[in-house]
Design an enzyme around this catalytic site. Structure first.
Site, PDB file in Angstrom:
ATOM      1  CB  THR A  62       3.294   0.111  -4.752  1.00 25.96           C
ATOM      2  OG1 THR A  62       2.115   0.612  -5.381  1.00 25.96           O
ATOM      3  CG2 THR A  62       3.425  -1.375  -4.979  1.00 25.96           C
ATOM      4  CE  LYS A  66       2.585   4.122  -2.296  1.00 25.07           C
ATOM      5  NZ  LYS A  66       2.121   5.173  -3.217  1.00 25.07           N
ATOM      6  CG  ASP A 100       3.653   8.331  -3.712  1.00 23.07           C
ATOM      7  OD1 ASP A 100       4.253   7.945  -4.738  1.00 23.07           O
ATOM      8  OD2 ASP A 100       3.206   7.545  -2.864  1.00 23.07           O
ATOM      9  N   GLY A 127      -2.482   5.788   0.835  1.00 20.80           N
ATOM     10  CA  GLY A 127      -1.161   6.362   0.980  1.00 20.80           C
ATOM     11  C   GLY A 127      -0.827   7.420  -0.044  1.00 20.80           C
ATOM     12  CB  ALA A 128      -1.025   7.544  -3.752  1.00 20.17           C
ATOM     13  CG  ASN A 147     -12.041   6.763   0.731  1.00 19.97           C
ATOM     14  OD1 ASN A 147     -11.384   6.345  -0.220  1.00 19.97           O
ATOM     15  ND2 ASN A 147     -12.226   6.053   1.826  1.00 19.97           N
ATOM     16  CE  LYS A 152      -9.029   4.436   4.775  1.00 23.10           C
ATOM     17  NZ  LYS A 152      -8.581   3.238   4.018  1.00 23.10           N
ATOM     18  N   GLY A 239      -0.636   9.066 -15.903  1.00 18.94           N
ATOM     19  CA  GLY A 239       0.033   8.928 -14.625  1.00 18.94           C
ATOM     20  C   GLY A 239       1.498   8.561 -14.658  1.00 18.94           C
TER      21      GLY A 239
END
Length: 272
Positions: A62, A66, A100, A127-128, A147, A152, A239
């Protein structure tokens, strides 16, 4: 002798993965146990090599590990494309996977949310976010990534452009306008996670009743973002099912056994 599995991350105290996987192992009578380990980015390689040397069956990763894992493990093509690993299997070397995106897809499908042709706003570019963006772009959604660091988001949109009908990246300055244009909003940041539960990426004034909001934060189960979504009359999706479905897929990879999803869900909800 029990086979050890675990989750590495920093922070890690919030994780409910141990309760979920241990409940599944008990249900199936498997001689396995699952634990949480606090591991910093700089110590990830040593931790993985140590786990392999000590006979671990596999681990989940996590925040913030990742993407770092790609430098260390033999990642499968999907994980390489995503640029992030959340599941590592130790049966034959160190094989990396990413479950994920599968978890997010199954969660939306379970709630009868149409993915194909939808305008999807993902907030966050970690990562997610990458995993979800790749999966849902493949499933036909029009993707916008917003973001705090705009570049990014732009880079991620560029990365998925070869499979996406439409993909763009931007900053957070015009979040209200972005949400109003969207059918689905997914929070892929840690905003609102315990113990900072008052944080939110948006308020009810910035949402609309036709919106579906999925928060991948699951501790607390109902984040402030989801409370705000309900105020706006939007569909709010917690979630924990993404956690459960991505965990179930990891379970299959490690053991080759079909996981008891209902038992995993019950364990997570009891904790939350």
């Amino acid at each position: 002798m029990r086979t050890v599995f675990g989750v590495f991350g920093d922070p890690i105290a919030h994780s409910r993965s141990p309760h979920m996987h241990n409940a599944a192992f008990r249900e199936l009578g498997m001689e396995c146990t699952y634990h949480a380990f606090r591991v910093s980015r700089g110590n990830l390689k040593d931790a993985l090599l140590g786990g392999k040397a000590m006979g671990f069956g596999g681990v989940n990763l996590t925040v913030p590990l990742k993407q770092e894992a790609l430098k260390i493990v033999d990642a499968d093509p999907l994980a390489k494309s995503i640029g992030a690993v959340n599941t590592i299997d130790f049966k034959d070397g160190m094989k990396g996977y990413n479950t994920d995106g599968f978890g997010a897809k199954r969660t939306l499908e379970e709630k009868s949310v149409e993915i194909k042709g939808s305008n999807l706003l993902i907030v966050g570019a970690g990562g997610a976010s990458r995993a979800i963006a790749f999966q849902l772009a493949k499933d036909g959604a029009n993707i916008t990534i917003a973001n705090r660091t705009e570049q990014k988001a732009i880079d991620l949109a560029s990365d998925i452009s070869f499979i996406a009908t439409s993909a763009r990246g931007c900053g957070l300055e015009n979040i209200k306008e972005l949400i109003m244009e969207s059918d689905i909003l997914i929070n892929c940041t840690t905003m609102g996670m315990h113990p900072n539960t008052e944080g939110t990426i948006a308020t009810s004034e910035e949402m609309h009743p036709e919106l579906t909001v999925l928060d991948i934060v699951y501790n607390p189960l109902e984040t402030r973002l989801l409370k705000e979504a309900k105020k706006a009359g939007a569909k709010a999706i917690t979630g924990e099912m993404m956690l459960i479905y991505q965990g179930a897929e990891a379970f299959r990879i490690w053991t080759g056994v079909e996981p008891p999803v209902s038992t995993m869900k019950k364990a997570v909800l009891e904790e939350l």
